[in-house]
Design an enzyme around this catalytic site. Structure first.
Site, PDB file in Angstrom:
ATOM      1  N   LYS A   2       0.842  -1.200   0.000  1.00  0.00           N
ATOM      2  CA  LYS A   2       0.000   0.000   0.000  1.00  0.00           C
ATOM      3  C   LYS A   2       0.876   1.248   0.000  1.00  0.00           C
ATOM      4  O   LYS A   2       2.075   1.194   0.277  1.00  0.00           O
ATOM      5  CB  LYS A   2      -0.910   0.002   1.223  1.00  0.00           C
ATOM      6  CG  LYS A   2      -0.154   0.088   2.550  1.00  0.00           C
ATOM      7  CD  LYS A   2      -1.103   0.094   3.735  1.00  0.00           C
ATOM      8  CE  LYS A   2      -0.317   0.211   5.046  1.00  0.00           C
ATOM      9  NZ  LYS A   2      -1.202   0.291   6.214  1.00  0.00           N
ATOM     10  N   TYR A   6      14.582  30.806   6.638  1.00  0.00           N
ATOM     11  CA  TYR A   6      13.486  31.618   7.141  1.00  0.00           C
ATOM     12  C   TYR A   6      13.524  31.757   8.669  1.00  0.00           C
ATOM     13  O   TYR A   6      13.752  30.792   9.386  1.00  0.00           O
ATOM     14  CB  TYR A   6      12.141  31.001   6.752  1.00  0.00           C
ATOM     15  CG  TYR A   6      11.855  31.015   5.274  1.00  0.00           C
ATOM     16  CD1 TYR A   6      11.890  32.204   4.548  1.00  0.00           C
ATOM     17  CD2 TYR A   6      11.554  29.835   4.605  1.00  0.00           C
ATOM     18  CE1 TYR A   6      11.623  32.214   3.184  1.00  0.00           C
ATOM     19  CE2 TYR A   6      11.281  29.835   3.240  1.00  0.00           C
ATOM     20  CZ  TYR A   6      11.316  31.029   2.538  1.00  0.00           C
ATOM     21  OH  TYR A   6      11.048  31.037   1.193  1.00  0.00           O
TER      22      TYR A   6
END
Length: 391
Positions: A49, A281
């Protein structure tokens, strides 16, 4: 005596690869073989999956089959149908369904489906009638996880409805299953309680006349540590990819497993900066002295956790470094101190660890998550390069 072939050297990222996830299919095949040895004679399902936990579903499914996985497991029907479209013809179980799902397509594609409630049985039966085939169904019992599965109070009604549909010929109950909540915590009291509840669910089903082909509850940690939970089939997920379900269970090496994915990048820029220079940042990191900064062109859009800011490990210029400042969408910075590097040099974010690089588990510890998330979240714009595809 013939010498075994030398292992194929892992290629470095091509010049056009800013970042690449290398997936060693030989390691995956070795993991499946090691897990089969621990499966106490039970069949083995390789769970593929979520694009094989980020490793690439179709190549990993093929490699798992080559190593003896008799079943594949998917969450969504779209994943199961994609396996069929890619040519897989073995047993595939798909378990995450919602009302109105593509039941008919799954039945026509010979995919085993799961049901936890009467509405699912009704939709499966309708699909089987529409295409003139008998659907193969696994009934799921909630033995204590409290997620998917049928509650014990409702279980007799579900198995009775399934038996009635069997007599009609629309479906065959080929599996009875459940899922552990805490198998990755050896000795947790819920494990014994869930095993007892599963035995009771099996007994109720038997009294109703159901005779399944497989009974299964063991996930990766139960496969590795709970032989009494193996029954007829074990469902191995993260362990197929060489990762441990949890540090409490043991390391990959403890079980003869090898991590399959290596995440590499090429430095985009290397530059000297003065002391006190802000980095990324918010300037949460400033350089303590004159230093060299290296720019790694991978960020949270590629699956690098933003909360790895200031703590994520990476191997650059022969040493472990730590992400300096914030991880941005497409890039992050490491401080090389007095060391040197050049644009185009390699940065290894994680791998098996035998080259000195961090592992996915190291990243998980650094950011407070699990290794499953580290590999599964690697984004679609990171190419997967599958090595050793030939068995």
């Amino acid at each position: 005596m013939n010498e075994p072939p030398a292992p194929r050297a892992a290629p470095r990222p091509r010049p056009d690869h800013r970042v690449v996830a290398e997936v060693d299919l030989a390691a995956l095949r070795g993991n499946v073989r090691a897990l089969r040895e621990r499966a106490s004679g039970a069949d083995l399902m390789a769970v593929v999956k979520s694009d094989a936990y980020g490793h690439g579903m179709v190549p990993c499914a093929r490699a798992a089959r080559q190593a003896g996985a008799t079943w594949l497991g998917t969450a969504t029907p779209e994943e199961a149908l994609a396996l069929r479209a890619a040519g897989d013809r073995g047993r595939v179980l798909c378990w995450l369904w919602t009302p109105g799902g593509p039941w008919r397509e799954a039945v026509e594609a010979d995919i085993d489906v799961s049901a936890s409630a009467p509405w699912a049985l009704e939709e499966i039966a309708d699909a089987a009638r529409a295409c003139g085939r008998t659907a193969r169904v696994h009934l799921k019992a909630d033995t204590g996880l409290g997620r998917g599965g049928c509650q014990p109070a409702d279980w007799p009604g579900l198995v009775a409805a399934a038996r009635a549909a069997e007599k009609e010929g629309t479906l065959k109950v080929v599996g009875l299953w459940s899922h552990f909540a805490c198998a990755d915590e050896p000795g947790h009291p819920s494990i014994a309680a869930q095993l007892a509840a599963f035995h009771e669910a099996l007994a109720v089903a038997a009294r109703a006349g159901l005779d399944p082909e497989v009974r299964h509850i063991a996930n990766s940690p139960a496969t590795l540590t709970l032989p009494e939970a193996h029954f007829d089939l074990v469902r191995t997920g993260v362990s197929v990819y060489g990762l441990s379900p949890s540090p409490e269970v043991g390391t990959p090496q403890d079980f003869g497993l090898r991590p399959v994915m290596t995440l590499r990048a090429r430095l985009a820029l290397v530059k000297r900066v003065p002391a006190g220079h802000g980095v990324s940042y918010g300037h949460h990191y400033t350089t303590p002295g004159d230093t060299t900064l290296a720019l790694v062109p991978a960020g949270y859009a590629d699956g690098i956790p933003r909360h790895a800011s200031g703590c994520g490990p990476v191997l650059v210029a022969g040493k472990w470094r730590t992400v300096a400042g914030r991880v941005a969408m497409d890039q992050f910075v490491v401080d090389l101190g007095g060391d040197t590097a050049e644009a185009g040099d390699e940065a290894v974010l994680f791998g098996p660890g035998d080259g000195g690089e961090p592992t996915a588990e190291d990243w998980a510890r650094a950011v407070g998550t699990i290794a499953y998330e580290i590999v599964t979240r690697i984004g679609v714009r990171v190419p997967r390069v599958h090595l050793n595809a030939d068995a």
